[in-house]
Design a protein around this motif. Sequence first.
Motif, mmCIF file in Angstrom:
data_model
loop_
_atom_site.group_PDB
_atom_site.id
_atom_site.type_symbol
_atom_site.label_atom_id
_atom_site.label_comp_id
_atom_site.label_asym_id
_atom_site.label_seq_id
_atom_site.Cartn_x
_atom_site.Cartn_y
_atom_site.Cartn_z
ATOM 1 N N VAL A 25 6.374 122.115 140.038
ATOM 2 C CA VAL A 25 5.828 120.812 139.629
ATOM 3 C C VAL A 25 5.273 120.070 140.839
ATOM 4 C CG1 VAL A 25 6.443 118.543 138.697
ATOM 5 C CG2 VAL A 25 7.224 120.604 137.541
ATOM 6 N N THR A 26 6.010 120.075 141.959
ATOM 7 C CA THR A 26 5.504 119.370 143.139
ATOM 8 C C THR A 26 4.231 120.042 143.675
ATOM 9 O OG1 THR A 26 7.005 120.595 144.598
ATOM 10 C CG2 THR A 26 7.753 118.449 143.815
ATOM 11 N N GLN A 27 4.165 121.370 143.604
ATOM 12 C CA GLN A 27 2.946 122.065 144.034
ATOM 13 C C GLN A 27 1.769 121.729 143.119
ATOM 14 O OE1 GLN A 27 2.488 123.921 146.930
ATOM 15 N NE2 GLN A 27 4.409 122.851 147.293
ATOM 16 N N LEU A 28 2.032 121.580 141.816
ATOM 17 C CA LEU A 28 0.981 121.200 140.867
ATOM 18 C C LEU A 28 0.472 119.792 141.167
ATOM 19 C CD1 LEU A 28 -0.639 121.963 138.339
ATOM 20 C CD2 LEU A 28 1.194 120.947 136.985
ATOM 21 N N ILE A 29 1.384 118.887 141.512
ATOM 22 C CA ILE A 29 0.970 117.519 141.875
ATOM 23 C C ILE A 29 0.061 117.567 143.099
ATOM 24 C CG2 ILE A 29 1.795 115.316 142.820
ATOM 25 C CD1 ILE A 29 4.291 115.688 141.002
ATOM 26 N N TRP A 30 0.441 118.326 144.124
ATOM 27 C CA TRP A 30 -0.390 118.421 145.328
ATOM 28 C C TRP A 30 -1.745 119.076 145.033
ATOM 29 C CZ3 TRP A 30 0.333 115.157 148.823
ATOM 30 C CH2 TRP A 30 1.597 114.783 149.272
ATOM 31 N N LEU A 31 -1.750 120.068 144.146
ATOM 32 C CA LEU A 31 -3.009 120.726 143.794
ATOM 33 C C LEU A 31 -3.964 119.753 143.105
ATOM 34 C CD1 LEU A 31 -4.762 123.305 143.466
ATOM 35 C CD2 LEU A 31 -3.630 123.614 141.261
ATOM 36 N N LEU A 32 -3.465 119.032 142.110
ATOM 37 C CA LEU A 32 -4.317 118.073 141.395
ATOM 38 C C LEU A 32 -4.793 116.957 142.321
ATOM 39 C CD1 LEU A 32 -2.402 117.853 137.991
ATOM 40 C CD2 LEU A 32 -4.485 119.141 138.522
ATOM 41 N N LEU A 33 -3.910 116.491 143.185
ATOM 42 C CA LEU A 33 -4.296 115.461 144.149
ATOM 43 C C LEU A 33 -5.372 115.990 145.097
ATOM 44 C CD1 LEU A 33 -3.841 112.644 145.381
ATOM 45 C CD2 LEU A 33 -2.173 113.733 146.892
ATOM 46 N N GLY A 34 -5.216 117.220 145.553
ATOM 47 C CA GLY A 34 -6.211 117.816 146.443
ATOM 48 C C GLY A 34 -7.580 117.940 145.785
ATOM 49 N N ILE A 35 -7.586 118.330 144.515
ATOM 50 C CA ILE A 35 -8.867 118.430 143.793
ATOM 51 C C ILE A 35 -9.510 117.058 143.663
ATOM 52 C CG2 ILE A 35 -9.878 118.933 141.528
ATOM 53 C CD1 ILE A 35 -7.822 121.246 141.309
ATOM 54 N N LEU A 36 -8.726 116.043 143.287
ATOM 55 C CA LEU A 36 -9.263 114.688 143.153
ATOM 56 C C LEU A 36 -9.792 114.175 144.487
ATOM 57 C CD1 LEU A 36 -9.727 112.118 141.486
ATOM 58 C CD2 LEU A 36 -7.393 111.425 142.082
#
Length: 171
Positions: A25-36
């Motif tokens: 879940v924390t990796q998914l948060i970082w991934l979405l933040l990185g894309i944004l």
Amino acid sequence: MSDYREVETTEHEQGREQRVATFKVTQLIWLLLGILEALIALRVVFKLIGVNAANPFASLLYNVTEIFVAPFASLIGAPAAGGMVLEISSILAMFIYLLIGWALERIVYVLFYRPRGPVSVRQTTIAEHTPQQAPPGVSQTTTTDRITTQAPTGTSQTTTTERTNTPPDSR
């Protein structure tokens, strides 16, 4: 003389599945933040170099990022020269979204992460030996179970059980 040996090792640790889920879940948060962050940074660069807004790719990028930049659009003016614009509000949006993403990741980590508990390792060894003096067809099977429990502090406790099985005489 024939020898056969099979070793099976299993490991069990309480809370491992929850730690893995929290990590994902924390990796998914970082991934979405990185894309944004990358999309908004691309918007800033496009506006800065004066990319044609009628271009389909630039138009798509502006429309997608407009949703995220709109709350900050009227906070700071955007200096412009010719067709080039420095969107300081977009840079501010990137910084604020970074703080929000970091806080969200930390909240998930603090609420759902469980520290590593004791690890229980079970190792089963099955060895079959045919003694040199034994009559043909007689074999001996030795099974050894070794259970090791290791606490996070580094201390461990080992229990070993050994069984020897010789088949009954078949005369």
